[in-house]
Design an enzyme around this catalytic site. Structure first.
Site, PDB file in Angstrom:
ATOM      1  N   HIS A 110       0.824  -1.206   0.000  1.00 15.49           N
ATOM      2  CA  HIS A 110       0.000   0.000   0.000  1.00 15.49           C
ATOM      3  C   HIS A 110       0.861   1.260   0.000  1.00 15.49           C
ATOM      4  O   HIS A 110       0.532   2.238  -0.668  1.00 15.49           O
ATOM      5  CB  HIS A 110      -0.927  -0.002   1.219  1.00 15.49           C
ATOM      6  CG  HIS A 110      -2.086  -0.931   1.065  1.00 15.49           C
ATOM      7  ND1 HIS A 110      -3.378  -0.508   0.872  1.00 15.49           N
ATOM      8  CD2 HIS A 110      -2.142  -2.285   1.025  1.00 15.49           C
ATOM      9  CE1 HIS A 110      -4.186  -1.541   0.755  1.00 15.49           C
ATOM     10  NE2 HIS A 110      -3.457  -2.640   0.853  1.00 15.49           N
ATOM     11  N   ASP A 142      -5.506   6.400   1.991  1.00 13.75           N
ATOM     12  CA  ASP A 142      -5.790   5.037   1.543  1.00 13.75           C
ATOM     13  C   ASP A 142      -7.210   4.700   1.979  1.00 13.75           C
ATOM     14  O   ASP A 142      -7.557   4.866   3.153  1.00 13.75           O
ATOM     15  CB  ASP A 142      -4.770   4.076   2.177  1.00 13.75           C
ATOM     16  CG  ASP A 142      -4.871   2.660   1.653  1.00 13.75           C
ATOM     17  OD1 ASP A 142      -5.989   2.123   1.584  1.00 13.75           O
ATOM     18  OD2 ASP A 142      -3.827   2.070   1.328  1.00 13.75           O
ATOM     19  N   HIS A 158     -20.294  -3.289  -4.831  1.00 13.15           N
ATOM     20  CA  HIS A 158     -21.618  -3.885  -5.011  1.00 13.15           C
ATOM     21  C   HIS A 158     -22.057  -4.668  -3.771  1.00 13.15           C
ATOM     22  O   HIS A 158     -23.265  -4.765  -3.492  1.00 13.15           O
ATOM     23  CB  HIS A 158     -21.639  -4.764  -6.263  1.00 13.15           C
ATOM     24  CG  HIS A 158     -21.839  -3.975  -7.525  1.00 13.15           C
ATOM     25  ND1 HIS A 158     -20.796  -3.397  -8.209  1.00 13.15           N
ATOM     26  CD2 HIS A 158     -22.966  -3.630  -8.193  1.00 13.15           C
ATOM     27  CE1 HIS A 158     -21.268  -2.758  -9.264  1.00 13.15           C
ATOM     28  NE2 HIS A 158     -22.575  -2.869  -9.277  1.00 13.15           N
ATOM     29  N   SER A 203       5.152 -10.299  -0.945  1.00 12.54           N
ATOM     30  CA  SER A 203       5.624 -10.148   0.432  1.00 12.54           C
ATOM     31  C   SER A 203       4.741 -10.845   1.464  1.00 12.54           C
ATOM     32  O   SER A 203       5.107 -10.921   2.631  1.00 12.54           O
ATOM     33  CB  SER A 203       5.714  -8.652   0.784  1.00 12.54           C
ATOM     34  OG  SER A 203       4.451  -8.027   0.612  1.00 12.54           O
ATOM     35  N   GLN A 244      12.283  -5.722  -7.816  1.00  9.75           N
ATOM     36  CA  GLN A 244      11.474  -6.379  -8.845  1.00  9.75           C
ATOM     37  C   GLN A 244      11.429  -5.581 -10.140  1.00  9.75           C
ATOM     38  O   GLN A 244      11.473  -6.148 -11.238  1.00  9.75           O
ATOM     39  CB  GLN A 244      10.056  -6.618  -8.310  1.00  9.75           C
ATOM     40  CG  GLN A 244       9.150  -7.333  -9.311  1.00  9.75           C
ATOM     41  CD  GLN A 244       8.000  -8.022  -8.650  1.00  9.75           C
ATOM     42  OE1 GLN A 244       8.172  -9.044  -7.988  1.00  9.75           O
ATOM     43  NE2 GLN A 244       6.805  -7.491  -8.819  1.00  9.75           N
ATOM     44  N   TRP A 246      -1.766  -6.717  -7.089  1.00 10.47           N
ATOM     45  CA  TRP A 246      -2.009  -5.629  -8.044  1.00 10.47           C
ATOM     46  C   TRP A 246      -0.739  -4.862  -8.389  1.00 10.47           C
ATOM     47  O   TRP A 246      -0.521  -4.476  -9.548  1.00 10.47           O
ATOM     48  CB  TRP A 246      -3.089  -4.686  -7.526  1.00 10.47           C
ATOM     49  CG  TRP A 246      -3.425  -3.590  -8.510  1.00 10.47           C
ATOM     50  CD1 TRP A 246      -3.416  -2.249  -8.295  1.00 10.47           C
ATOM     51  CD2 TRP A 246      -3.829  -3.758  -9.885  1.00 10.47           C
ATOM     52  NE1 TRP A 246      -3.781  -1.565  -9.426  1.00 10.47           N
ATOM     53  CE2 TRP A 246      -4.045  -2.478 -10.424  1.00 10.47           C
ATOM     54  CE3 TRP A 246      -4.019  -4.876 -10.715  1.00 10.47           C
ATOM     55  CZ2 TRP A 246      -4.439  -2.267 -11.754  1.00 10.47           C
ATOM     56  CZ3 TRP A 246      -4.405  -4.680 -12.031  1.00 10.47           C
ATOM     57  CH2 TRP A 246      -4.605  -3.389 -12.540  1.00 10.47           C
ATOM     58  N   ASN A 247       0.148  -4.629  -7.414  1.00 11.01           N
ATOM     59  CA  ASN A 247       1.388  -3.935  -7.726  1.00 11.01           C
ATOM     60  C   ASN A 247       2.229  -4.732  -8.714  1.00 11.01           C
ATOM     61  O   ASN A 247       2.755  -4.185  -9.691  1.00 11.01           O
ATOM     62  CB  ASN A 247       2.190  -3.661  -6.451  1.00 11.01           C
ATOM     63  CG  ASN A 247       1.543  -2.610  -5.576  1.00 11.01           C
ATOM     64  OD1 ASN A 247       0.801  -1.761  -6.062  1.00 11.01           O
ATOM     65  ND2 ASN A 247       1.789  -2.672  -4.286  1.00 11.01           N
ATOM     66  N   SER A 248       2.374  -6.038  -8.478  1.00  5.91           N
ATOM     67  CA  SER A 248       3.137  -6.885  -9.394  1.00  5.91           C
ATOM     68  C   SER A 248       2.474  -6.939 -10.766  1.00  5.91           C
ATOM     69  O   SER A 248       3.153  -6.959 -11.805  1.00  5.91           O
ATOM     70  CB  SER A 248       3.278  -8.301  -8.831  1.00  5.91           C
ATOM     71  OG  SER A 248       4.138  -8.308  -7.703  1.00  5.91           O
ATOM     72  N   GLU A 299       3.248  -3.722 -12.536  1.00  8.56           N
ATOM     73  CA  GLU A 299       4.663  -3.678 -12.908  1.00  8.56           C
ATOM     74  C   GLU A 299       4.948  -4.529 -14.136  1.00  8.56           C
ATOM     75  O   GLU A 299       5.669  -4.107 -15.042  1.00  8.56           O
ATOM     76  CB  GLU A 299       5.529  -4.110 -11.718  1.00  8.56           C
ATOM     77  CG  GLU A 299       5.567  -3.080 -10.607  1.00  8.56           C
ATOM     78  CD  GLU A 299       6.233  -3.574  -9.330  1.00  8.56           C
ATOM     79  OE1 GLU A 299       6.233  -2.821  -8.337  1.00  8.56           O
ATOM     80  OE2 GLU A 299       6.739  -4.711  -9.314  1.00  8.56           O
ATOM     81  N   ASP A 320      -7.467 -10.444  -3.900  1.00  6.73           N
ATOM     82  CA  ASP A 320      -7.907 -10.064  -5.241  1.00  6.73           C
ATOM     83  C   ASP A 320      -7.149 -10.775  -6.365  1.00  6.73           C
ATOM     84  O   ASP A 320      -7.381 -10.507  -7.539  1.00  6.73           O
ATOM     85  CB  ASP A 320      -7.736  -8.556  -5.418  1.00  6.73           C
ATOM     86  CG  ASP A 320      -6.275  -8.114  -5.261  1.00  6.73           C
ATOM     87  OD1 ASP A 320      -5.525  -8.780  -4.524  1.00  6.73           O
ATOM     88  OD2 ASP A 320      -5.890  -7.095  -5.868  1.00  6.73           O
TER      89      ASP A 320
END
Length: 444
Positions: free
Chosen positions: A17, A108, A141, A271, A325, A343-345, A348, A364
Site C-alpha cells: 500500500h 488510503d 456492489h 511479500s 522487482q 495488483w502492484n506486481s 509492474e 484479489d
C-alpha cells in the site's frame, strides 16, 4: 502555483500500500505540491530507507512496539487501530494547523474514518484506491447490497465488467470469518465524502468500468500506473525505486547480466503469500527440470519450505530473499514472470511488457489472474489440482508456452506497456488527471 499546496498522505502500513501511494506523492511533488507521508509509528521505526524529499509524520495503531503481531490477530489489530488511529490523526492535524497548514488529505481508502476526521478541520479529501477497478466494483456492489454474501450463484454479471465465475472472486468470500471481507467492503462506507476519488490504474486498462464508475462518482480519476517513472519514460534517473523499503540486500543483477536475452524465468510470490511445502516443492522441481534459467525470490521466512537438496545458486538458477522487482522485470534477460498476481506486481509486469504465468494465492489475486490471462491476454493461468496445488508438469507447460512461443502474449505485453507509458506521458490520461487534481488543489 502561487503558493505550494500541502498534502498529507495517509498510507496503510504495508509495503504493497505504501509503495504506490508514495509514488503518487512523488508525482505531486514534481507538480509543486508539498508532501507529508503519514504512517504508523511501528511501521516507520522498522523501515530501512525512506525517500529523502518526503517529510514523515506518524500516528498510532495502538501497538507502537509490536504492530500487528503484538495484537495477536487481524480482528484485534483492527479494533484497536480504528479506536486509536482517528484520535492520533486528529492530534496530528491539530499540531500541523498553522505554519504547516494542511490543504488536502490523500488517504488510503482502507482508512474509512479519515474523511470524517479531515472534514472536521475543513480540509479537502482525496480517496486513494490501491486495488484495480474490477475488484473495487465487486466490494462496492457488496456495500450496496447488490451482491449478497455468502455467494450462491456460480456466475456474476456486474456493470461494465467481464463475466465473473465463482472461482474468480476474491478469496475472502470463501472463509468462515468475514472480518477481511467486511473490512474491504467498509472502505466504501465513507467514500462519497471524498472530494476526489483516485485509483492506481490507467484509463486504457479499465476504460469500460472507468466510464461506468464516473457516472456513480463524478469525482473519480485514474492516476496510475504509480510505479517509479524511470521504468516508464526513462527520463528521471533519480526515480528508479519507490523510496521506502524494509530491505537493503540485492545480489542478482550481475547474475542476470550474464544471461541471454529473454532466457530467464523470474519467480516471485510477493511479500505476504505463504505457500505450503508441497507447492514449494512442485515449483522447485519444475524450475530444476525446466530448460530455462530461473531467478526465484523466496523470503527468508519461507526458505525452510524448499526441498533439502535444492541448491540456491547454480549456473542455471539463483534463489534470493529479495530483489528490486522493477529492475529485474526491466532486464532484457527476463522472458517470463511467474507471479501471485498482487495488483502492484500486475501493474509492474504490464508496464514492463513481461508475459506472465499466474498462480494466485488469496485476496484479489484470482481476479487479477483472470484479467491478465483472459482480458488483457498477456499470460496464462496455471491451474491447480484437487488439493489446490499447481503440479510441476502444469507449471512447466505454462512456462514453455511463453518461453518457446506465444507471440500473441508477447505482442500484447508490449502493447500494454506502450499504453501505460502513454498514460503518464505529457498529455496522457493519467498525466492530465494528476495535473487537474493539482490545479484544483491550488485553488481549493
Amino acid at each position: 502555483m502561487a503558493t505550494r499546496a500541502h498534502c498529507l498522505v495517509l498510507a496503510y502500513p504495508s509495503q504493497g500500500h505504501i509503495n504506490p501511494i508514495l509514488q503518487f506523492s512523488k508525482l505531486l511533488q514534481q507538480q509543486g505540491v508539498r508532501i507529508t507521508l503519514v504512517t504508523t509509528r511501528f511501521y516507520y521505526n522498522n523501515l530501512k530507507t525512506m525517500h529523502p524529499s518526503i517529510a514523515v509524520e506518524t500516528i498510532s495503531d495502538g501497538f507502537d512496539n509490536g504492530g500487528p503481531k503484538e495484537a495477536g490477530g487481524f480482528k484485534a489489530y483492527l479494533a484497536r487501530f480504528w479506536q486509536v488511529g482517528p484520535l492520533t490523526f486528529s492530534e496530528l492535524l491539530e499540531k500541523l494547523d498553522g505554519s504547516k497548514h494542511v490543504d488536502c488529505v490523500v488517504y488510503d481508502t482502507f482508512f474509512n474514518w479519515a474523511p470524517e476526521v479531515a472534514k472536521r478541520f475543513g480540509i479537502v479529501v482525496a480517496a486513494y484506491l490501491t486495488q484495480n477497478m474490477v475488484v473495487n466494483s465487486i466490494y462496492y456492489h457488496v456495500h450496496l447490497g447488490k451482491l449478497q454474501v455468502p455467494l450462491k450463484e456460480h456466475e456474476f454479471s456486474l456493470p461494465a465488467m467481464p463475466k465473473l465465475y465463482l472461482e474468480d472472486m476474491p478469496s475472502f468470500f470463501f472463509v468462515e470469518d468475514f472480518t477481511y471481507l467486511d473490512f474491504l467492503v467498509s472502505q466504501f462506507s465513507s467514500i462519497d465524502k471524498a472530494d476526489w476519488i483516485l485509483c492506481n490504474t490507467f484509463y486504457e486498462l479499465d476504460k469500460e468500468i472507468a466510464d461506468w464508475i464516473v457516472k456513480v462518482w463524478p469525482q473519480f480519476k485514474t492516476i496510475g500506473p504509480n510505479i517509479p517513472s524511470f521504468f516508464l519514460d526513462k527520463q528521471r534517473k533519480d526515480d528508479q525505486d519507490y523510496g521506502v523499503t524494509e530491505f537493503k540486500i540485492e545480489e542478482c543483477m550481475e547474475w542476470l547480466d550474464d544471461k541471454p536475452k529473454g532466457s530467464v524465468v523470474y519467480v516471485s510470490f510477493g511479500s505476504l503469500a505463504s505457500f505450503g511445502e508441497e507447492q514449494m516443492e512442485e515449483v522447485a522441481c519444475c524450475l530444476r527440470e525446466c530448460s530455462s534459467y530461473f531467478l526465484w525470490v523466496v523470503r527468508a521466512s519461507e526458505e525452510t519450505k524448499l526441498p533439502k537438496d535444492f541448491e540456491k545458486k547454480t549456473e542455471k538458477g539463483l534463489v534470493v530473499t529479495w530483489c528490486s522487482q522493477l529492475k529485474v522485470l526491466a532486464h532484457e534477460a527476463v522472458g517470463c514472470f511467474v507471479t501471485h498476481c498482487g495488483w502492484n506486481s500486475t501493474l509492474e509486469t504490464l508496464c514492463l511488457g513481461v508475459p506472465t504465468v499466474a498462480i494466485p494465492y488469496w485476496s484479489d489475486q484470482s481476479i487479477n489472474a483472470k484479467l491478465l490471462s483472459e482480458v488483457w491476454k498477456v499470460g496464462t493461468r496455471a491451474l491447480v489440482d484437487e488439493k489446490k496445488v499447481v503440479q510441476r508438469e502444469t507449471l512447466q507447460h505454462c512456462i514453455n508456452e511463453i518461453m518457446d512461443g506465444s507471440k500473441e502474449m508477447k505482442n500484447n505485453a508490449i502493447r500494454w506497456r506502450t499504453s501505460a507509458v502513454r498514460a503518464v506521458a505529457e498529455g496522457g490520461s493519467s498525466y492530465e488527471n494528476i495535473k487537474e487534481f493539482v490545479n484544483n488543489l491550488s485553488h481549493s
